[in-house]
Design a protein around this motif. Sequence first.
Motif, PDB file in Angstrom:
ATOM      1  N   ASP A  73       0.849  -1.188   0.000  1.00  0.00           N
ATOM      2  CA  ASP A  73       0.000   0.000   0.000  1.00  0.00           C
ATOM      3  C   ASP A  73       0.892   1.247   0.000  1.00  0.00           C
ATOM      4  N   PRO A  74       0.734   2.124  -1.002  1.00  0.00           N
ATOM      5  CA  PRO A  74       1.652   3.267  -1.115  1.00  0.00           C
ATOM      6  C   PRO A  74       1.594   4.221   0.071  1.00  0.00           C
ATOM      7  N   ALA A  75       0.486   4.262   0.786  1.00  0.00           N
ATOM      8  CA  ALA A  75       0.361   5.180   1.917  1.00  0.00           C
ATOM      9  C   ALA A  75       0.964   4.605   3.196  1.00  0.00           C
ATOM     10  N   GLY A  76       1.359   3.328   3.168  1.00  0.00           N
ATOM     11  CA  GLY A  76       1.883   2.680   4.367  1.00  0.00           C
ATOM     12  C   GLY A  76       0.824   1.852   5.060  1.00  0.00           C
ATOM     13  N   LEU A  77       1.263   0.856   5.813  1.00  0.00           N
ATOM     14  CA  LEU A  77       0.343  -0.102   6.411  1.00  0.00           C
ATOM     15  C   LEU A  77      -0.680   0.553   7.333  1.00  0.00           C
ATOM     16  N   GLU A  78      -0.251   1.508   8.147  1.00  0.00           N
ATOM     17  CA  GLU A  78      -1.191   2.075   9.120  1.00  0.00           C
ATOM     18  C   GLU A  78      -2.298   2.890   8.450  1.00  0.00           C
ATOM     19  N   HIS A  79      -2.069   3.340   7.209  1.00  0.00           N
ATOM     20  CA  HIS A  79      -3.084   4.121   6.492  1.00  0.00           C
ATOM     21  C   HIS A  79      -3.924   3.255   5.561  1.00  0.00           C
ATOM     22  N   ALA A  80      -3.637   1.940   5.525  1.00  0.00           N
ATOM     23  CA  ALA A  80      -4.329   1.051   4.593  1.00  0.00           C
ATOM     24  C   ALA A  80      -5.752   0.763   5.048  1.00  0.00           C
ATOM     25  N   PHE A  81      -6.576   0.320   4.097  1.00  0.00           N
ATOM     26  CA  PHE A  81      -7.934  -0.157   4.358  1.00  0.00           C
ATOM     27  C   PHE A  81      -7.961  -1.646   4.049  1.00  0.00           C
ATOM     28  N   VAL A  82      -8.571  -2.430   4.926  1.00  0.00           N
ATOM     29  CA  VAL A  82      -8.514  -3.881   4.771  1.00  0.00           C
ATOM     30  C   VAL A  82      -9.904  -4.475   4.588  1.00  0.00           C
ATOM     31  N   PRO A  83      -9.993  -5.606   3.897  1.00  0.00           N
ATOM     32  CA  PRO A  83     -11.273  -6.313   3.805  1.00  0.00           C
ATOM     33  C   PRO A  83     -11.745  -6.766   5.176  1.00  0.00           C
ATOM     34  N   GLY A  84     -13.063  -6.867   5.322  1.00  0.00           N
ATOM     35  CA  GLY A  84     -13.632  -7.297   6.593  1.00  0.00           C
ATOM     36  C   GLY A  84     -13.129  -8.650   7.040  1.00  0.00           C
ATOM     37  N   GLU A  85     -12.793  -9.552   6.084  1.00  0.00           N
ATOM     38  CA  GLU A  85     -12.341 -10.894   6.444  1.00  0.00           C
ATOM     39  C   GLU A  85     -11.038 -10.839   7.247  1.00  0.00           C
ATOM     40  N   ILE A  86     -10.171  -9.869   6.931  1.00  0.00           N
ATOM     41  CA  ILE A  86      -8.898  -9.768   7.646  1.00  0.00           C
ATOM     42  C   ILE A  86      -9.134  -9.309   9.079  1.00  0.00           C
ATOM     43  N   PHE A  87      -9.916  -8.263   9.238  1.00  0.00           N
ATOM     44  CA  PHE A  87     -10.199  -7.781  10.590  1.00  0.00           C
ATOM     45  C   PHE A  87     -10.938  -8.842  11.391  1.00  0.00           C
ATOM     46  N   SER A  88     -11.826  -9.579  10.739  1.00  0.00           N
ATOM     47  CA  SER A  88     -12.573 -10.619  11.445  1.00  0.00           C
ATOM     48  C   SER A  88     -11.654 -11.726  11.947  1.00  0.00           C
ATOM     49  N   THR A  89     -10.677 -12.105  11.123  1.00  0.00           N
ATOM     50  CA  THR A  89      -9.708 -13.112  11.567  1.00  0.00           C
ATOM     51  C   THR A  89      -8.993 -12.650  12.823  1.00  0.00           C
ATOM     52  N   TYR A  90      -8.596 -11.393  12.824  1.00  0.00           N
ATOM     53  CA  TYR A  90      -7.952 -10.794  13.999  1.00  0.00           C
ATOM     54  C   TYR A  90      -8.880 -10.829  15.212  1.00  0.00           C
ATOM     55  N   VAL A  91     -10.151 -10.451  15.019  1.00  0.00           N
ATOM     56  CA  VAL A  91     -11.104 -10.420  16.135  1.00  0.00           C
ATOM     57  C   VAL A  91     -11.271 -11.808  16.738  1.00  0.00           C
ATOM     58  N   TYR A  92     -11.432 -12.822  15.898  1.00  0.00           N
ATOM     59  CA  TYR A  92     -11.619 -14.179  16.419  1.00  0.00           C
ATOM     60  C   TYR A  92     -10.378 -14.682  17.163  1.00  0.00           C
ATOM     61  N   LYS A  93      -9.203 -14.329  16.670  1.00  0.00           N
ATOM     62  CA  LYS A  93      -7.976 -14.745  17.373  1.00  0.00           C
ATOM     63  C   LYS A  93      -7.863 -14.042  18.721  1.00  0.00           C
ATOM     64  N   ARG A  94      -8.191 -12.757  18.754  1.00  0.00           N
ATOM     65  CA  ARG A  94      -8.147 -12.048  20.027  1.00  0.00           C
ATOM     66  C   ARG A  94      -9.236 -12.567  20.978  1.00  0.00           C
ATOM     67  N   PHE A  95     -10.361 -12.995  20.429  1.00  0.00           N
ATOM     68  CA  PHE A  95     -11.410 -13.613  21.240  1.00  0.00           C
ATOM     69  C   PHE A  95     -10.874 -14.884  21.903  1.00  0.00           C
ATOM     70  N   ALA A  96     -10.229 -15.742  21.133  1.00  0.00           N
ATOM     71  CA  ALA A  96      -9.686 -16.992  21.674  1.00  0.00           C
ATOM     72  C   ALA A  96      -8.637 -16.717  22.743  1.00  0.00           C
ATOM     73  N   GLU A  97      -7.780 -15.714  22.503  1.00  0.00           N
ATOM     74  CA  GLU A  97      -6.738 -15.385  23.470  1.00  0.00           C
ATOM     75  C   GLU A  97      -7.330 -14.805  24.749  1.00  0.00           C
ATOM     76  N   ALA A  98      -8.309 -13.912  24.599  1.00  0.00           N
ATOM     77  CA  ALA A  98      -8.930 -13.304  25.783  1.00  0.00           C
ATOM     78  C   ALA A  98      -9.659 -14.362  26.610  1.00  0.00           C
ATOM     79  N   LEU A  99     -10.285 -15.313  25.946  1.00  0.00           N
ATOM     80  CA  LEU A  99     -10.976 -16.391  26.665  1.00  0.00           C
ATOM     81  C   LEU A  99      -9.988 -17.288  27.387  1.00  0.00           C
ATOM     82  N   SER A 100      -8.865 -17.598  26.751  1.00  0.00           N
ATOM     83  CA  SER A 100      -7.868 -18.465  27.390  1.00  0.00           C
ATOM     84  C   SER A 100      -7.260 -17.811  28.624  1.00  0.00           C
ATOM     85  N   ASP A 101      -7.298 -16.471  28.677  1.00  0.00           N
ATOM     86  CA  ASP A 101      -6.787 -15.747  29.846  1.00  0.00           C
ATOM     87  C   ASP A 101      -7.790 -15.713  30.998  1.00  0.00           C
ATOM     88  N   ARG A 102      -9.013 -16.227  30.753  1.00  0.00           N
ATOM     89  CA  ARG A 102     -10.049 -16.193  31.780  1.00  0.00           C
ATOM     90  C   ARG A 102     -10.584 -17.602  32.061  1.00  0.00           C
TER      91      ARG A 102
END
Length: 426
Positions: A73-102
């Motif tokens: 991405d020419p603007a750099g990673l932090e300025h990029a826009f991502v498909p919902g599938e990518i963010f969703s993968t991140y959310v589910y992984k953070r869900f699994a990690e947060a659950l394992s901590d509890r």
Amino acid sequence: MTAIALFKRVDRPFHLVMFDPRAKIDIGEGISQPASTVLTSRVRDLSVDPGLPGDFRRWLETDDTWRDRLISDPAGLEHAFVPGEIFSTYVYKRFAEALSDRPDVIVQFGSDTVTAIDRHLDGGYSVFLGAEQRTRFDAVFLATGYGMRENSDAAPAGETQSAVVIGGGIHAVDRALGLLADSKISHVTLISESGFLPQSHTPAAVGAIVTDKAMPGTLRGAFRFLREAASRADLEGSGWQGIMNGFRSRARDLWAGLTSEERARFKRHVKPIYDSHRNRLPPERYQRLHHAIASGAITVRKGKVNCIATNGVLFSAPTGLEVLPAELTIDCRFRPSGTDSPLVRSIIVAGLATRDELELGIVVDECGRTKASALHGLFAMGPLGLGSLPDIDLVPQIVQQSHAAASLLNSWIGEVAKSAARRQSL
């Protein structure tokens, strides 16, 4: 995301049941968005924890699968826009990690359809599953988003086809561009009721520009103020997006001070153009859209669809009723967030919630509580509160709200526990 907030903010053991008749708790499943749908918030603004604002970017940087797809991405990673599938993968992984901590939290997934919610005689809420079965809960979070779309996004097999996409928002544009990427589709008619389409983000993020000048407290005055400020910014070369970002940061205070008549006028006359400027396309998608329009691959029609048939649509154009034939029709119109569903109707009938004046959802406070003055444990998250809280349909705002709601619930649970302890000591 609401569950993650509960794992992080509620500091005592609890039992969480997540009801979804169509749930697929699977890494990468997505958040009810096609792979072609790009989120309207940049990487730098996405995280499941307000206390870790760069968490999504750091996750992308350490994940080879996604980093290699975005690093160009020419603007750099932090300025990029991502498909919902990518963010969703991140959310589910953070869900699994947060659950394992509890390990002190019990989580169940229910495939039952929740049909109604009412007050329970012993306090809390009765959640009805079907006609007879009901279960008591101390707190309930309605996190239904915009609900499920029933139409299929898949094009049927066959020769080159024409398609109709109904709607003028981000989702409709994404579907139109996605169809053109399929070699079977050569032309798409995009029907926008207002005639407006999403504007473009800037290539790199701009912050909120807020002037020292006081904003008028009326709808007409506020938007005259916005137009004049945006015009000055364009002349100065800084662009209108920063002015719009600053206006959005003050929109909730403005909304709270408007009269019922002004809110109704906003819905009738202002909302479409306001939404087209706040929900923006990534620059690359904006350019693709207007290239497709210029080349004739996309035709934009203004009108209201009255009827959808298997071979086309009937819609009211400015010149009168028209029949528009099409081999494929996809309905991407904004839907008031399920307020006409039996579940939400039951909550309103029970006096647990009220519809907002625009009939976009139900009345909530900043934390998502319904009828906040009387209730503690019933929350409507995200788009369900859009008629009360402008911008609550965007991911960063939903994350902020979910953590605020979880913190509020934790405080209430603590007060209940202290009260019970005092009664026992007596």
